[in-house]
Write a protein that holds these residues in place. Structure first.
Motif, PDB file in Angstrom:
ATOM      1  N   GLN A  76       0.829  -1.322   0.085  1.00 51.93           N
ATOM      2  CA  GLN A  76      -0.047   0.025  -0.102  1.00 51.93           C
ATOM      3  C   GLN A  76       0.723   1.170   0.006  1.00 51.93           C
ATOM      4  N   ARG A  77       1.911   1.298   0.678  1.00 53.02           N
ATOM      5  CA  ARG A  77       2.900   2.375   0.988  1.00 53.02           C
ATOM      6  C   ARG A  77       3.628   2.519  -0.359  1.00 53.02           C
ATOM      7  N   PHE A  78       3.964   1.488  -1.010  1.00 52.62           N
ATOM      8  CA  PHE A  78       5.052   1.796  -2.154  1.00 52.62           C
ATOM      9  C   PHE A  78       4.399   1.165  -3.497  1.00 52.62           C
ATOM     10  N   GLN A  79       2.892   1.265  -3.521  1.00 48.49           N
ATOM     11  CA  GLN A  79       2.213   0.789  -4.668  1.00 48.49           C
ATOM     12  C   GLN A  79       2.548   1.740  -5.858  1.00 48.49           C
ATOM     13  N   VAL A  80       2.541   3.023  -5.576  1.00 52.19           N
ATOM     14  CA  VAL A  80       2.807   3.838  -6.919  1.00 52.19           C
ATOM     15  C   VAL A  80       4.205   3.738  -7.297  1.00 52.19           C
ATOM     16  N   THR A  81       5.055   3.608  -6.223  1.00 49.27           N
ATOM     17  CA  THR A  81       6.629   3.438  -6.832  1.00 49.27           C
ATOM     18  C   THR A  81       6.766   2.325  -7.743  1.00 49.27           C
ATOM     19  N   VAL A  82       6.317   1.123  -7.178  1.00 50.17           N
ATOM     20  CA  VAL A  82       6.371  -0.139  -7.939  1.00 50.17           C
ATOM     21  C   VAL A  82       5.671   0.023  -9.437  1.00 50.17           C
ATOM     22  N   LEU A  83       4.535   0.741  -9.351  1.00 50.61           N
ATOM     23  CA  LEU A  83       3.830   0.780 -10.725  1.00 50.61           C
ATOM     24  C   LEU A  83       4.597   1.575 -11.638  1.00 50.61           C
ATOM     25  N   LEU A  84       4.969   2.689 -10.991  1.00 49.67           N
ATOM     26  CA  LEU A  84       5.782   3.643 -11.901  1.00 49.67           C
ATOM     27  C   LEU A  84       7.162   3.133 -12.538  1.00 49.67           C
ATOM     28  N   CYS A  85       7.553   2.415 -11.698  1.00 43.28           N
ATOM     29  CA  CYS A  85       8.911   1.394 -12.208  1.00 43.28           C
ATOM     30  C   CYS A  85       8.706   0.508 -13.511  1.00 43.28           C
ATOM     31  N   ALA A  86       7.468  -0.100 -13.093  1.00 43.94           N
ATOM     32  CA  ALA A  86       6.837  -1.139 -14.200  1.00 43.94           C
ATOM     33  C   ALA A  86       6.502  -0.447 -15.596  1.00 43.94           C
ATOM     34  N   LEU A  87       5.824   0.744 -15.231  1.00 41.83           N
ATOM     35  CA  LEU A  87       5.470   1.538 -16.489  1.00 41.83           C
ATOM     36  C   LEU A  87       6.545   1.984 -17.446  1.00 41.83           C
ATOM     37  N   HIS A  88       7.802   2.632 -16.538  1.00 47.49           N
ATOM     38  CA  HIS A  88       8.934   3.228 -16.861  1.00 47.49           C
ATOM     39  C   HIS A  88       9.796   2.071 -17.849  1.00 47.49           C
ATOM     40  N   LEU A  89       9.608   0.948 -17.167  1.00 47.58           N
ATOM     41  CA  LEU A  89      10.360  -0.065 -17.928  1.00 47.58           C
ATOM     42  C   LEU A  89       9.662  -0.492 -19.325  1.00 47.58           C
ATOM     43  N   ALA A  90       8.317  -0.921 -19.142  1.00 50.92           N
ATOM     44  CA  ALA A  90       7.406  -1.108 -20.316  1.00 50.92           C
ATOM     45  C   ALA A  90       7.542  -0.079 -21.398  1.00 50.92           C
ATOM     46  N   LEU A  91       7.623   1.337 -21.008  1.00 49.16           N
ATOM     47  CA  LEU A  91       7.561   2.456 -22.115  1.00 49.16           C
ATOM     48  C   LEU A  91       8.864   2.583 -22.789  1.00 49.16           C
ATOM     49  N   SER A  92       9.906   2.199 -21.901  1.00 51.24           N
ATOM     50  CA  SER A  92      11.309   2.200 -22.579  1.00 51.24           C
ATOM     51  C   SER A  92      11.421   1.030 -23.614  1.00 51.24           C
ATOM     52  N   VAL A  93      11.069  -0.077 -23.229  1.00 51.24           N
ATOM     53  CA  VAL A  93      11.340  -1.231 -23.891  1.00 51.24           C
ATOM     54  C   VAL A  93      10.476  -0.858 -25.167  1.00 51.24           C
ATOM     55  N   SER A  94       9.420  -0.725 -25.019  1.00 51.77           N
ATOM     56  CA  SER A  94       8.318  -0.398 -26.280  1.00 51.77           C
ATOM     57  C   SER A  94       9.066   0.739 -27.393  1.00 51.77           C
ATOM     58  N   LEU A  95       9.450   1.832 -26.476  1.00 53.79           N
ATOM     59  CA  LEU A  95      10.041   2.740 -27.536  1.00 53.79           C
ATOM     60  C   LEU A  95      11.342   2.367 -27.960  1.00 53.79           C
ATOM     61  N   HIS A  96      12.165   1.477 -27.586  1.00 53.43           N
ATOM     62  CA  HIS A  96      13.380   1.051 -27.928  1.00 53.43           C
ATOM     63  C   HIS A  96      13.036   0.236 -29.055  1.00 53.43           C
ATOM     64  N   VAL A  97      12.246  -0.860 -29.082  1.00 49.90           N
ATOM     65  CA  VAL A  97      11.852  -1.857 -29.848  1.00 49.90           C
ATOM     66  C   VAL A  97      11.474  -1.091 -31.146  1.00 49.90           C
ATOM     67  N   TRP A  98      10.436  -0.255 -31.046  1.00 52.57           N
ATOM     68  CA  TRP A  98      10.038   0.808 -32.202  1.00 52.57           C
ATOM     69  C   TRP A  98      10.892   1.639 -32.821  1.00 52.57           C
ATOM     70  N   LEU A  99      11.735   2.139 -32.121  1.00 56.89           N
ATOM     71  CA  LEU A  99      13.134   3.011 -32.847  1.00 56.89           C
ATOM     72  C   LEU A  99      13.972   2.037 -33.515  1.00 56.89           C
TER      73      LEU A  99
END
Length: 127
Positions: A76-99
């Motif tokens: 509950q305390r670190f939910q936003v941190t974990v979700l933002l970390c996973a979102l950043h990884l997913a966005l980075s991988v998808s951007l790198h693959v597309w580029l």
């Protein structure tokens, strides 16, 4: 268990990973003519983001709250941190693959579609 003196080492490691991530995001466009080097930098960046997430989880697992079995409170305390970390990884991988798919085919042309530009902005803002 981490001793208080070891936290500075972990914090330094996290800062180094963050600086490398920022460096690759800032200067990867300069290597547009060398797609192999850009691919290696992107792979190392994604591995660094994944390693930073692993370090974050290891730090969470070393807390007294985790050892006492209060996983709900910890999540509950670190939910936003974990979700933002996973979102950043997913966005980075998808951007790198597309580029890399676009750059590998035509390395000297400037190709930016609307979807790629939107993903680029989301990945940069999502930091």
């Amino acid at each position: 268990m981490l001793q208080p003196g070891n936290y500075s080492l972990v914090l330094t490691l996290q800062f180094l990973l963050l600086i490398y991530d920022l460096f690759v995001n800032s200067f990867s466009e300069l290597l547009r003519s060398a797609p192999v080097i850009q691919l290696v930098l992107f792979i190392l960046q994604d591995v660094g983001i994944l390693f930073a997430a692993i370090v974050l989880f290891l730090m969470l697992f070393n807390t007294f709250v985790f050892q006492a079995g209060l996983l709900g409170l910890l999540f509950q305390r670190f939910q936003v941190t974990v979700l933002l970390c996973a979102l950043h990884l997913a966005l980075s991988v998808s951007l790198h693959v597309w580029l890399m798919n676009l750059r590998w085919k035509s390395e000297n042309t400037f190709v930016w579609s609307d979807g790629l530009q939107a993903l680029f902005v989301l990945q940069r803002v999502g930091k």
